[in-house]
Write a protein that holds these residues in place. Structure first.
Motif, PDB file in Angstrom:
ATOM      1  N   ALA A  92      20.721  48.457  14.413  1.00 50.78           N
ATOM      2  CA  ALA A  92      20.881  49.753  13.767  1.00 50.78           C
ATOM      3  C   ALA A  92      19.510  50.338  14.303  1.00 50.78           C
ATOM      4  O   ALA A  92      19.712  51.663  14.782  1.00 50.78           O
ATOM      5  CB  ALA A  92      20.787  49.506  12.464  1.00 50.78           C
ATOM      6  N   ILE A  93      18.441  49.712  14.464  1.00 55.30           N
ATOM      7  CA  ILE A  93      17.409  50.630  14.607  1.00 55.30           C
ATOM      8  C   ILE A  93      17.159  50.856  16.270  1.00 55.30           C
ATOM      9  O   ILE A  93      16.766  51.966  16.617  1.00 55.30           O
ATOM     10  CB  ILE A  93      16.040  49.743  14.286  1.00 55.30           C
ATOM     11  N   LEU A  94      17.467  50.036  16.876  1.00 52.53           N
ATOM     12  CA  LEU A  94      17.653  50.001  18.457  1.00 52.53           C
ATOM     13  C   LEU A  94      18.880  51.129  18.777  1.00 52.53           C
ATOM     14  O   LEU A  94      18.708  51.987  19.687  1.00 52.53           O
ATOM     15  CB  LEU A  94      17.839  48.813  19.092  1.00 52.53           C
ATOM     16  N   ALA A  95      19.775  51.341  18.083  1.00 51.15           N
ATOM     17  CA  ALA A  95      20.932  52.249  18.435  1.00 51.15           C
ATOM     18  C   ALA A  95      20.485  53.638  18.079  1.00 51.15           C
ATOM     19  O   ALA A  95      20.722  54.466  18.895  1.00 51.15           O
ATOM     20  CB  ALA A  95      22.111  52.001  17.196  1.00 51.15           C
ATOM     21  N   LEU A  96      19.488  53.749  16.919  1.00 47.51           N
ATOM     22  CA  LEU A  96      18.829  55.104  16.684  1.00 47.51           C
ATOM     23  C   LEU A  96      17.980  55.526  17.771  1.00 47.51           C
ATOM     24  O   LEU A  96      17.936  56.561  18.197  1.00 47.51           O
ATOM     25  CB  LEU A  96      18.221  55.104  15.192  1.00 47.51           C
ATOM     26  N   TRP A 109      24.486  64.345  24.873  1.00 51.92           N
ATOM     27  CA  TRP A 109      24.805  64.389  23.367  1.00 51.92           C
ATOM     28  C   TRP A 109      26.178  63.319  23.110  1.00 51.92           C
ATOM     29  O   TRP A 109      25.945  62.920  22.201  1.00 51.92           O
ATOM     30  CB  TRP A 109      25.240  65.571  22.867  1.00 51.92           C
ATOM     31  N   TRP A 110      26.826  63.022  24.046  1.00 50.31           N
ATOM     32  CA  TRP A 110      27.923  62.320  23.790  1.00 50.31           C
ATOM     33  C   TRP A 110      27.598  60.887  23.369  1.00 50.31           C
ATOM     34  O   TRP A 110      27.834  60.099  22.655  1.00 50.31           O
ATOM     35  CB  TRP A 110      28.791  62.207  24.875  1.00 50.31           C
ATOM     36  N   PHE A 143      25.842  56.320  19.668  1.00 52.19           N
ATOM     37  CA  PHE A 143      24.900  55.489  19.077  1.00 52.19           C
ATOM     38  C   PHE A 143      24.683  55.689  17.468  1.00 52.19           C
ATOM     39  O   PHE A 143      24.148  54.795  16.605  1.00 52.19           O
ATOM     40  CB  PHE A 143      23.763  55.252  19.827  1.00 52.19           C
ATOM     41  N   VAL A 144      24.922  56.846  16.933  1.00 56.15           N
ATOM     42  CA  VAL A 144      24.769  57.133  15.627  1.00 56.15           C
ATOM     43  C   VAL A 144      26.060  56.264  15.005  1.00 56.15           C
ATOM     44  O   VAL A 144      25.744  55.628  13.976  1.00 56.15           O
ATOM     45  CB  VAL A 144      24.972  58.596  15.218  1.00 56.15           C
ATOM     46  N   LEU A 145      27.135  56.178  15.414  1.00 53.95           N
ATOM     47  CA  LEU A 145      28.315  55.524  14.742  1.00 53.95           C
ATOM     48  C   LEU A 145      27.896  54.055  15.043  1.00 53.95           C
ATOM     49  O   LEU A 145      28.184  53.306  14.149  1.00 53.95           O
ATOM     50  CB  LEU A 145      29.657  55.795  15.796  1.00 53.95           C
ATOM     51  N   VAL A 146      27.317  53.700  16.006  1.00 57.59           N
ATOM     52  CA  VAL A 146      26.912  52.284  16.321  1.00 57.59           C
ATOM     53  C   VAL A 146      25.963  51.811  15.186  1.00 57.59           C
ATOM     54  O   VAL A 146      25.795  50.722  14.356  1.00 57.59           O
ATOM     55  CB  VAL A 146      26.478  51.655  17.695  1.00 57.59           C
ATOM     56  N   ALA A 147      24.983  52.945  14.650  1.00 50.71           N
ATOM     57  CA  ALA A 147      23.841  52.605  13.577  1.00 50.71           C
ATOM     58  C   ALA A 147      24.782  52.428  12.238  1.00 50.71           C
ATOM     59  O   ALA A 147      24.205  51.697  11.626  1.00 50.71           O
ATOM     60  CB  ALA A 147      23.154  53.312  13.627  1.00 50.71           C
ATOM     61  N   VAL A 148      25.655  53.380  12.341  1.00 48.02           N
ATOM     62  CA  VAL A 148      26.388  53.282  10.751  1.00 48.02           C
ATOM     63  C   VAL A 148      27.249  51.933  10.857  1.00 48.02           C
ATOM     64  O   VAL A 148      27.122  51.241   9.454  1.00 48.02           O
ATOM     65  CB  VAL A 148      27.169  54.592  10.848  1.00 48.02           C
ATOM     66  N   ILE A 184      31.676  44.624  22.761  1.00 50.37           N
ATOM     67  CA  ILE A 184      31.744  46.093  22.936  1.00 50.37           C
ATOM     68  C   ILE A 184      30.399  47.011  22.563  1.00 50.37           C
ATOM     69  O   ILE A 184      29.941  47.639  23.588  1.00 50.37           O
ATOM     70  CB  ILE A 184      32.816  46.542  21.975  1.00 50.37           C
ATOM     71  N   GLY A 185      29.656  46.520  21.485  1.00 51.89           N
ATOM     72  CA  GLY A 185      28.502  47.092  21.207  1.00 51.89           C
ATOM     73  C   GLY A 185      27.348  46.817  22.484  1.00 51.89           C
ATOM     74  O   GLY A 185      26.786  47.659  22.960  1.00 51.89           O
ATOM     75  N   ALA A 186      27.499  45.538  22.708  1.00 53.70           N
ATOM     76  CA  ALA A 186      26.339  45.073  23.902  1.00 53.70           C
ATOM     77  C   ALA A 186      26.882  45.903  25.220  1.00 53.70           C
ATOM     78  O   ALA A 186      25.630  46.502  25.997  1.00 53.70           O
ATOM     79  CB  ALA A 186      26.523  43.531  24.196  1.00 53.70           C
ATOM     80  N   VAL A 187      27.934  45.818  25.569  1.00 55.15           N
ATOM     81  CA  VAL A 187      28.508  46.840  26.758  1.00 55.15           C
ATOM     82  C   VAL A 187      27.984  48.232  26.778  1.00 55.15           C
ATOM     83  O   VAL A 187      27.424  48.837  27.757  1.00 55.15           O
ATOM     84  CB  VAL A 187      30.010  46.438  27.172  1.00 55.15           C
ATOM     85  N   LEU A 188      28.223  48.819  25.469  1.00 56.84           N
ATOM     86  CA  LEU A 188      27.834  49.933  25.267  1.00 56.84           C
ATOM     87  C   LEU A 188      26.306  50.357  25.321  1.00 56.84           C
ATOM     88  O   LEU A 188      25.758  51.273  26.110  1.00 56.84           O
ATOM     89  CB  LEU A 188      28.274  50.532  23.939  1.00 56.84           C
TER      90      LEU A 188
END
Length: 115
Positions: A46-50, A62-63, A68-73, A94-98
């Motif tokens: 979550a922290i790294l996503a933010l 912005w996309w 990554f806000v959605l990943v953090a949530v 999926i998250g790792a690939v993103l």
């Protein structure tokens, strides 16, 4: 400050390091036992996503910020999303690939002071 070298690229990828770290955490997360280990992985992701989202804002992409806000949530440990293990395993890949894609694609132009 050092002089600009011809080999210096005209841009920098600030999101690459946090993207790689998050991808490693997500790929290794199935090996982490439930409980405190899973909570730590959620905090890290979550922290790294933010952080990646912030670099996306700085780069004007912005996309990636929305992604990554959605990943953090989804990975936030405070209000944890409760899904089955199989869903977490697929979401982790999926998250790792993103994270890896964002790390490679989010780039900002270098300033004269950065060179």
């Amino acid at each position: 400050m050092h002089a600009s070298r011809p080999s210096d690229p005209p841009f920098q990828r600030n999101a690459l390091a946090p993207g790689i770290l998050a991808a490693i955490a997500l790929f290794l997360s199935p090996l982490v036992p439930e409980g405190i280990g899973a909570t730590i992985v959620r905090f890290v992701v979550a922290i790294l996503a933010l952080i990646v989202a912030w670099f996306a804002v700085q780069a004007g992409q912005w996309w990636w910020t929305i992604v990554f806000v959605l990943v953090a949530v989804f990975w936030n440990p405070v209000f944890a999303v409760d899904v089955e293990y199989g869903v977490w395993a697929i979401a982790g890949v999926i998250g790792a690939v993103l994270f890896l894609a964002a790390g490679a694609l989010i780039k900002t132009e270098r300033n004269a002071s950065d060179r």
